[in-house]
Design a protein around this motif. Structure first.
Motif, PDB file in Angstrom:
ATOM      1  N   LEU A 247       5.403  -1.262  -4.294  1.00  0.00           N
ATOM      2  CA  LEU A 247       5.826  -1.665  -2.958  1.00  0.00           C
ATOM      3  C   LEU A 247       4.677  -2.287  -2.165  1.00  0.00           C
ATOM      4  N   GLY A 248       3.488  -1.743  -2.308  1.00  0.00           N
ATOM      5  CA  GLY A 248       2.333  -2.278  -1.596  1.00  0.00           C
ATOM      6  C   GLY A 248       1.965  -3.672  -2.045  1.00  0.00           C
ATOM      7  N   VAL A 249       1.973  -3.898  -3.349  1.00  0.00           N
ATOM      8  CA  VAL A 249       1.639  -5.231  -3.862  1.00  0.00           C
ATOM      9  C   VAL A 249       2.708  -6.245  -3.475  1.00  0.00           C
ATOM     10  N   ILE A 250       3.972  -5.857  -3.532  1.00  0.00           N
ATOM     11  CA  ILE A 250       5.049  -6.765  -3.119  1.00  0.00           C
ATOM     12  C   ILE A 250       4.901  -7.128  -1.651  1.00  0.00           C
TER      13      ILE A 250
ATOM     14  N   LEU B  79       2.142  -7.043   0.169  1.00  0.00           N
ATOM     15  CA  LEU B  79       0.950  -7.878   0.315  1.00  0.00           C
ATOM     16  C   LEU B  79       1.228  -9.322  -0.080  1.00  0.00           C
ATOM     17  N   LEU B  80       1.863  -9.521  -1.221  1.00  0.00           N
ATOM     18  CA  LEU B  80       2.132 -10.878  -1.682  1.00  0.00           C
ATOM     19  C   LEU B  80       3.117 -11.607  -0.777  1.00  0.00           C
ATOM     20  N   LEU B  81       4.136 -10.901  -0.307  1.00  0.00           N
ATOM     21  CA  LEU B  81       5.071 -11.525   0.633  1.00  0.00           C
ATOM     22  C   LEU B  81       4.376 -11.897   1.938  1.00  0.00           C
ATOM     23  N   GLY B  82       3.522 -11.022   2.407  1.00  0.00           N
ATOM     24  CA  GLY B  82       2.814 -11.301   3.655  1.00  0.00           C
ATOM     25  C   GLY B  82       1.854 -12.465   3.553  1.00  0.00           C
TER      26      GLY B  82
ATOM     27  N   LEU C 280       3.260  -7.440   7.176  1.00  0.00           N
ATOM     28  CA  LEU C 280       3.469  -7.095   5.777  1.00  0.00           C
ATOM     29  C   LEU C 280       2.156  -6.896   5.039  1.00  0.00           C
ATOM     30  N   VAL C 281       1.138  -7.673   5.382  1.00  0.00           N
ATOM     31  CA  VAL C 281      -0.161  -7.498   4.739  1.00  0.00           C
ATOM     32  C   VAL C 281      -0.729  -6.121   5.069  1.00  0.00           C
ATOM     33  N   TYR C 282      -0.686  -5.740   6.329  1.00  0.00           N
ATOM     34  CA  TYR C 282      -1.225  -4.437   6.738  1.00  0.00           C
ATOM     35  C   TYR C 282      -0.405  -3.278   6.168  1.00  0.00           C
ATOM     36  N   SER C 283       0.911  -3.403   6.189  1.00  0.00           N
ATOM     37  CA  SER C 283       1.734  -2.317   5.648  1.00  0.00           C
ATOM     38  C   SER C 283       1.572  -2.227   4.128  1.00  0.00           C
ATOM     39  N   GLY C 284       1.405  -3.347   3.450  1.00  0.00           N
ATOM     40  CA  GLY C 284       1.157  -3.312   2.008  1.00  0.00           C
ATOM     41  C   GLY C 284      -0.162  -2.638   1.677  1.00  0.00           C
TER      42      GLY C 284
ATOM     43  N   LEU D 179      -1.588  -0.342   3.484  1.00  0.00           N
ATOM     44  CA  LEU D 179      -1.393   1.099   3.719  1.00  0.00           C
ATOM     45  C   LEU D 179      -0.651   1.763   2.557  1.00  0.00           C
ATOM     46  N   LEU D 180       0.339   1.078   2.018  1.00  0.00           N
ATOM     47  CA  LEU D 180       1.074   1.647   0.889  1.00  0.00           C
ATOM     48  C   LEU D 180       0.170   1.806  -0.335  1.00  0.00           C
ATOM     49  N   VAL D 181      -0.678   0.822  -0.573  1.00  0.00           N
ATOM     50  CA  VAL D 181      -1.611   0.929  -1.697  1.00  0.00           C
ATOM     51  C   VAL D 181      -2.595   2.069  -1.452  1.00  0.00           C
ATOM     52  N   LEU D 182      -3.000   2.255  -0.205  1.00  0.00           N
ATOM     53  CA  LEU D 182      -3.895   3.360   0.130  1.00  0.00           C
ATOM     54  C   LEU D 182      -3.206   4.704  -0.085  1.00  0.00           C
ATOM     55  N   PHE D 183      -1.930   4.813   0.280  1.00  0.00           N
ATOM     56  CA  PHE D 183      -1.186   6.055   0.042  1.00  0.00           C
ATOM     57  C   PHE D 183      -1.024   6.325  -1.443  1.00  0.00           C
ATOM     58  N   SER D 184      -0.919   5.274  -2.238  1.00  0.00           N
ATOM     59  CA  SER D 184      -0.771   5.486  -3.677  1.00  0.00           C
ATOM     60  C   SER D 184      -2.017   6.136  -4.267  1.00  0.00           C
ATOM     61  N   LEU D 185      -3.152   5.935  -3.627  1.00  0.00           N
ATOM     62  CA  LEU D 185      -4.381   6.565  -4.106  1.00  0.00           C
ATOM     63  C   LEU D 185      -4.248   8.085  -4.109  1.00  0.00           C
ATOM     64  N   ALA D 186      -3.578   8.643  -3.099  1.00  0.00           N
ATOM     65  CA  ALA D 186      -3.351  10.093  -3.061  1.00  0.00           C
ATOM     66  C   ALA D 186      -2.489  10.535  -4.242  1.00  0.00           C
ATOM     67  N   GLY D 187      -1.489   9.748  -4.591  1.00  0.00           N
ATOM     68  CA  GLY D 187      -0.652  10.067  -5.740  1.00  0.00           C
ATOM     69  C   GLY D 187      -1.424  10.020  -7.043  1.00  0.00           C
ATOM     70  N   TRP D 188      -2.308   9.021  -7.186  1.00  0.00           N
ATOM     71  CA  TRP D 188      -3.115   8.927  -8.402  1.00  0.00           C
ATOM     72  C   TRP D 188      -4.086  10.108  -8.513  1.00  0.00           C
ATOM     73  N   VAL D 189      -4.654  10.522  -7.399  1.00  0.00           N
ATOM     74  CA  VAL D 189      -5.581  11.662  -7.426  1.00  0.00           C
ATOM     75  C   VAL D 189      -4.834  12.937  -7.808  1.00  0.00           C
ATOM     76  N   MET D 190      -3.637  13.136  -7.233  1.00  0.00           N
ATOM     77  CA  MET D 190      -2.850  14.319  -7.584  1.00  0.00           C
ATOM     78  C   MET D 190      -2.453  14.301  -9.051  1.00  0.00           C
ATOM     79  N   TRP D 191      -2.039  13.136  -9.559  1.00  0.00           N
ATOM     80  CA  TRP D 191      -1.629  13.045 -10.949  1.00  0.00           C
ATOM     81  C   TRP D 191      -2.814  13.286 -11.883  1.00  0.00           C
ATOM     82  N   TYR D 192      -3.937  12.669 -11.571  1.00  0.00           N
ATOM     83  CA  TYR D 192      -5.106  12.819 -12.433  1.00  0.00           C
ATOM     84  C   TYR D 192      -5.605  14.265 -12.434  1.00  0.00           C
ATOM     85  N   SER D 193      -5.690  14.876 -11.253  1.00  0.00           N
ATOM     86  CA  SER D 193      -6.184  16.254 -11.196  1.00  0.00           C
ATOM     87  C   SER D 193      -5.198  17.228 -11.820  1.00  0.00           C
ATOM     88  N   GLY D 194      -3.922  16.903 -11.812  1.00  0.00           N
ATOM     89  CA  GLY D 194      -2.932  17.755 -12.463  1.00  0.00           C
ATOM     90  C   GLY D 194      -2.952  17.662 -13.969  1.00  0.00           C
TER      91      GLY D 194
END
Length: 109
Positions: free
Chosen positions: A24-27, A29-32, A48-52, A54-69
């Motif tokens: 969602l973040g990359v989409i 960003l590219l649309l914006g 759209l650039v700013y919200s994209g 932010l979405l990519v930044l939020f995905s970092l939390a998901g990657w950290v949770m997945w990796y640490s799990g």
């Protein structure tokens, strides 16, 4: 017999969250950046650039949770000879057990 874990079976929810936020973040960003988004003379590309971003930044939390799990082989405090941790350790352990779903063993037919 202990349940067998392999592959991406650990923390599936965090993995899905991270991948979804990345997509969602990359989409956004590219649309914006590339789509002409003017409505009544107002440009909405920056939004759209700013919200994209932010979405990519939020995905970092998901990657950290997945990796640490998915880290295996860590020794617990009991194995190291220390005292059992406090409420935070128990909460993290309980949350980890609820998130981690064991793969069911199917008997060969």
């Amino acid at each position: 017999m202990a349940p067998k874990y392999d592959g991406l079976s650990h923390c599936k929810v965090a993995l899905v969250f991270a991948v979804l936020m990345d997509l969602l973040g990359v989409i956004c960003l590219l649309l914006g950046v590339f789509a002409p988004l003017e409505i009544k003379g107002q440009d909405f590309g920056d939004l759209l650039v700013y919200s994209g971003a932010l979405l990519v930044l939020f995905s970092l939390a998901g990657w950290v949770m997945w990796y640490s799990g998915n880290i295996e082989g860590l020794t617990s405090k009991i194995e190291l000879g220390g005292a059992v941790g406090g409420a935070v350790d128990r909460l993290a352990r309980n949350l980890s057990r609820r998130i981690r779903l064991p793969r069911t063993q199917s008997s060969p037919t």
